[in-house]
Write an enzyme that holds these catalytic residues in place. Sequence first.
Site, PDB file in Angstrom:
ATOM      1  N   TYR A  72       0.833  -1.211   0.000  1.00  0.00           N
ATOM      2  CA  TYR A  72       0.000   0.000   0.000  1.00  0.00           C
ATOM      3  C   TYR A  72       0.864   1.256   0.000  1.00  0.00           C
ATOM      4  O   TYR A  72       0.594   2.217   0.703  1.00  0.00           O
ATOM      5  CB  TYR A  72      -0.946  -0.022   1.202  1.00  0.00           C
ATOM      6  CG  TYR A  72      -1.926  -1.167   1.136  1.00  0.00           C
ATOM      7  CD1 TYR A  72      -3.079  -1.083   0.351  1.00  0.00           C
ATOM      8  CD2 TYR A  72      -1.670  -2.354   1.810  1.00  0.00           C
ATOM      9  CE1 TYR A  72      -3.959  -2.152   0.260  1.00  0.00           C
ATOM     10  CE2 TYR A  72      -2.547  -3.428   1.730  1.00  0.00           C
ATOM     11  CZ  TYR A  72      -3.690  -3.314   0.956  1.00  0.00           C
ATOM     12  OH  TYR A  72      -4.555  -4.378   0.867  1.00  0.00           O
ATOM     13  N   UNK A  73       1.885   1.246  -0.820  1.00  0.00           N
ATOM     14  CA  UNK A  73       2.842   2.345  -0.939  1.00  0.00           C
ATOM     15  C   UNK A  73       2.633   3.042  -2.279  1.00  0.00           C
ATOM     16  O   UNK A  73       2.108   2.462  -3.233  1.00  0.00           O
ATOM     17  CB  UNK A  73       4.264   1.781  -0.842  1.00  0.00           C
ATOM     18  N   GLY A  74       3.029   4.303  -2.351  1.00  0.00           N
ATOM     19  CA  GLY A  74       2.974   5.008  -3.618  1.00  0.00           C
ATOM     20  C   GLY A  74       3.868   4.387  -4.674  1.00  0.00           C
ATOM     21  O   GLY A  74       3.730   4.670  -5.866  1.00  0.00           O
ATOM     22  N   ARG A 123      -3.677  -3.865  -5.228  1.00  0.00           N
ATOM     23  CA  ARG A 123      -2.562  -3.105  -5.783  1.00  0.00           C
ATOM     24  C   ARG A 123      -1.373  -4.032  -5.959  1.00  0.00           C
ATOM     25  O   ARG A 123      -0.976  -4.681  -4.989  1.00  0.00           O
ATOM     26  CB  ARG A 123      -2.183  -1.941  -4.845  1.00  0.00           C
ATOM     27  CG  ARG A 123      -3.275  -0.906  -4.665  1.00  0.00           C
ATOM     28  CD  ARG A 123      -2.878   0.205  -3.710  1.00  0.00           C
ATOM     29  NE  ARG A 123      -1.887   1.078  -4.316  1.00  0.00           N
ATOM     30  CZ  ARG A 123      -1.380   2.131  -3.685  1.00  0.00           C
ATOM     31  NH1 ARG A 123      -1.771   2.434  -2.451  1.00  0.00           N
ATOM     32  NH2 ARG A 123      -0.488   2.890  -4.275  1.00  0.00           N
TER      33      ARG A 123
END
EC number: 1.11.1.9
Length: 226
Positions: A72-74, A123
């Site tokens: 859940y990181u950019g 994601r």
Amino acid sequence: MARLLQASCLLSLLLAGFLPQSRGQDKSKMDCHGGVSGTIYEYGALTIDGEEYIPFKQYIGKYVLFVNVASYUGLTGQYIELNALQEELAPFGLVLLGFPCNQFGKQEPGENSEILPSLKYVRPGGGFVPNFQLFEKGDVNGEKEQKFYTFLKNSCPPTSELLGTSDRLFWEPMKVHDIRWNFEKFLVGPDGIPVMRWHHRTTISNVKMDILSYMRRQAALGVKRK
């Protein structure tokens, strides 16, 4: 006008929560120290399902890229590019290894059993499946850091002078060689000795160029030895 400025500031803060802001002191890549004592082959790790312990000595003769990952990181989109990198350079001896970690912004909050489904359906999503080995979630910094990460960090200088915002970093004690964020990368050569360390913002295309350049140098050295 004041409200617009306030909203703009809030938006900036929210966006900053996904990825640390770039600093002028950052470098895209650092070469590791010469004369390192020991090799990565002294270590190993459990696979993400907990069913197999893989000793890193099984990668003797390979170019091994260590990456601390998060769902859940950019930068989670790097997973797709890492798959492409693994596919393209595997014939030349590259092996990617991924190590989930929750120490940066709490961006890998799930259990080990939740990580692969999250990658597949959330994601990056779209049915994504990593084509490289993922290992059990663990610490890369601090008192409980995995020992092979201690070895990697001590072998290579950091790519940034600053650690980042302390309220988004979850470990103690903090040290100068610590990993700064998700998706930092370390390349280990065919002899088990760390070669390069990349900043998390360095593009995968640049990482690939650096790896290929190193492979060419190694090939040239092999020809000279013959």
